[in-house]
Design a protein around this motif. Structure first.
Motif, PDB file in Angstrom:
ATOM      1  N   TYR A  42      14.354  -5.659  61.027  1.00  0.00           N
ATOM      2  CA  TYR A  42      14.913  -4.311  61.133  1.00  0.00           C
ATOM      3  C   TYR A  42      14.045  -3.384  60.294  1.00  0.00           C
ATOM      4  O   TYR A  42      13.730  -3.689  59.156  1.00  0.00           O
ATOM      5  CB  TYR A  42      16.353  -4.281  60.606  1.00  0.00           C
ATOM      6  N   MET A  43      13.653  -2.252  60.866  1.00  0.00           N
ATOM      7  CA  MET A  43      12.854  -1.265  60.164  1.00  0.00           C
ATOM      8  C   MET A  43      13.784  -0.157  59.670  1.00  0.00           C
ATOM      9  O   MET A  43      14.521   0.429  60.461  1.00  0.00           O
ATOM     10  CB  MET A  43      11.790  -0.672  61.095  1.00  0.00           C
ATOM     11  N   VAL A  44      13.731   0.099  58.380  1.00  0.00           N
ATOM     12  CA  VAL A  44      14.611   1.104  57.779  1.00  0.00           C
ATOM     13  C   VAL A  44      13.737   2.156  57.108  1.00  0.00           C
ATOM     14  O   VAL A  44      12.996   1.848  56.178  1.00  0.00           O
ATOM     15  CB  VAL A  44      15.560   0.461  56.737  1.00  0.00           C
ATOM     16  N   ASP A  45      13.808   3.385  57.611  1.00  0.00           N
ATOM     17  CA  ASP A  45      12.987   4.435  56.994  1.00  0.00           C
ATOM     18  C   ASP A  45      13.784   5.566  56.391  1.00  0.00           C
ATOM     19  O   ASP A  45      13.198   6.543  55.928  1.00  0.00           O
ATOM     20  CB  ASP A  45      11.919   4.976  57.932  1.00  0.00           C
ATOM     21  N   SER A  46      15.099   5.447  56.360  1.00  0.00           N
ATOM     22  CA  SER A  46      15.929   6.462  55.698  1.00  0.00           C
ATOM     23  C   SER A  46      17.319   5.864  55.473  1.00  0.00           C
ATOM     24  O   SER A  46      17.622   4.780  55.972  1.00  0.00           O
ATOM     25  CB  SER A  46      16.030   7.726  56.556  1.00  0.00           C
ATOM     26  N   ASP A  47      18.145   6.577  54.724  1.00  0.00           N
ATOM     27  CA  ASP A  47      19.507   6.116  54.503  1.00  0.00           C
ATOM     28  C   ASP A  47      20.176   5.854  55.845  1.00  0.00           C
ATOM     29  O   ASP A  47      19.931   6.553  56.827  1.00  0.00           O
ATOM     30  CB  ASP A  47      20.326   7.164  53.747  1.00  0.00           C
ATOM     31  N   TYR A  48      21.014   4.829  55.871  1.00  0.00           N
ATOM     32  CA  TYR A  48      21.718   4.472  57.091  1.00  0.00           C
ATOM     33  C   TYR A  48      23.170   4.166  56.743  1.00  0.00           C
ATOM     34  O   TYR A  48      23.453   3.463  55.785  1.00  0.00           O
ATOM     35  CB  TYR A  48      21.083   3.243  57.747  1.00  0.00           C
ATOM     36  N   ARG A  49      24.069   4.726  57.506  1.00  0.00           N
ATOM     37  CA  ARG A  49      25.494   4.426  57.355  1.00  0.00           C
ATOM     38  C   ARG A  49      26.130   4.386  58.736  1.00  0.00           C
ATOM     39  O   ARG A  49      25.879   5.253  59.562  1.00  0.00           O
ATOM     40  CB  ARG A  49      26.173   5.472  56.482  1.00  0.00           C
ATOM     41  N   PRO A  50      26.956   3.354  58.968  1.00  0.00           N
ATOM     42  CA  PRO A  50      27.663   3.315  60.252  1.00  0.00           C
ATOM     43  C   PRO A  50      28.620   4.499  60.353  1.00  0.00           C
ATOM     44  O   PRO A  50      29.134   4.979  59.343  1.00  0.00           O
ATOM     45  CB  PRO A  50      28.454   2.004  60.195  1.00  0.00           C
ATOM     46  N   LYS A  51      28.840   4.977  61.558  1.00  0.00           N
ATOM     47  CA  LYS A  51      29.773   6.098  61.753  1.00  0.00           C
ATOM     48  C   LYS A  51      31.173   5.725  61.288  1.00  0.00           C
ATOM     49  O   LYS A  51      31.902   6.550  60.777  1.00  0.00           O
ATOM     50  CB  LYS A  51      29.803   6.509  63.223  1.00  0.00           C
ATOM     51  N   LYS A  52      31.540   4.475  61.480  1.00  0.00           N
ATOM     52  CA  LYS A  52      32.851   3.992  61.072  1.00  0.00           C
ATOM     53  C   LYS A  52      32.655   3.126  59.821  1.00  0.00           C
ATOM     54  O   LYS A  52      32.153   2.003  59.918  1.00  0.00           O
ATOM     55  CB  LYS A  52      33.449   3.169  62.210  1.00  0.00           C
ATOM     56  N   PRO A  53      33.008   3.615  58.644  1.00  0.00           N
ATOM     57  CA  PRO A  53      32.768   2.863  57.405  1.00  0.00           C
ATOM     58  C   PRO A  53      33.323   1.440  57.457  1.00  0.00           C
ATOM     59  O   PRO A  53      34.434   1.207  57.915  1.00  0.00           O
ATOM     60  CB  PRO A  53      33.490   3.691  56.339  1.00  0.00           C
TER      61      PRO A  53
END
Length: 120
Positions: free
Chosen positions: A74-85
């Motif tokens: 998985y490539m992560v280039d910024s903060d990520y949060r699911p729409k449903k916590p």
């Protein structure tokens, strides 16, 4: 995934109580965007910086099982949060499944192949 610990802790407050037991707070030192999450079956997640990715591909052997997925990256280039916590939406992240074919293409083309696949 958050760069700032305070923001992550605030987000965790929004997770419903019934899901909090399934959550884990993992703090990784000296890792900045972009970074990579390696998911292997029955293994904990690994977190790699950009410089470590090629080494991972260099040390992944071709298997006899043509259908085997060696790992997901998985490539992560910024903060990520699911729409449903509290829910799992990792599949939304840009990712690839490392198969024999993928490893063979990498060995033929090197980092140019990873760049074309938007990994590097």
């Amino acid at each position: 995934m958050f760069q700032a610990e305070e923001v992550a802790r605030q987000y965790m407050d929004f997770i419903p109580d019934e899901l909090k037991g399934y959550q884990k707070f993992i703090q990784i030192e000296n890792l900045t965007y972009p970074f990579y999450i390696i998911e292997r079956l029955e293994s904990p997640f690994r977190f790699l910086g950009k410089d470590e990715v090629s080494s991972l591909f260099d040390h992944t052997d071709i298997s006899e099982d043509e259908d085997e997925v060696h790992f997901n990256i998985y490539m992560v280039d910024s903060d990520y949060r699911p729409k449903k916590p509290g829910t799992d939406y990792m599949g939304i992240l840009r990712h690839d499944h490392m198969t024999n074919e993928f490893i063979e293409m990498y060995r033929e083309e090197g980092t140019a192949f990873l760049s074309r696949r938007r990994i590097l």
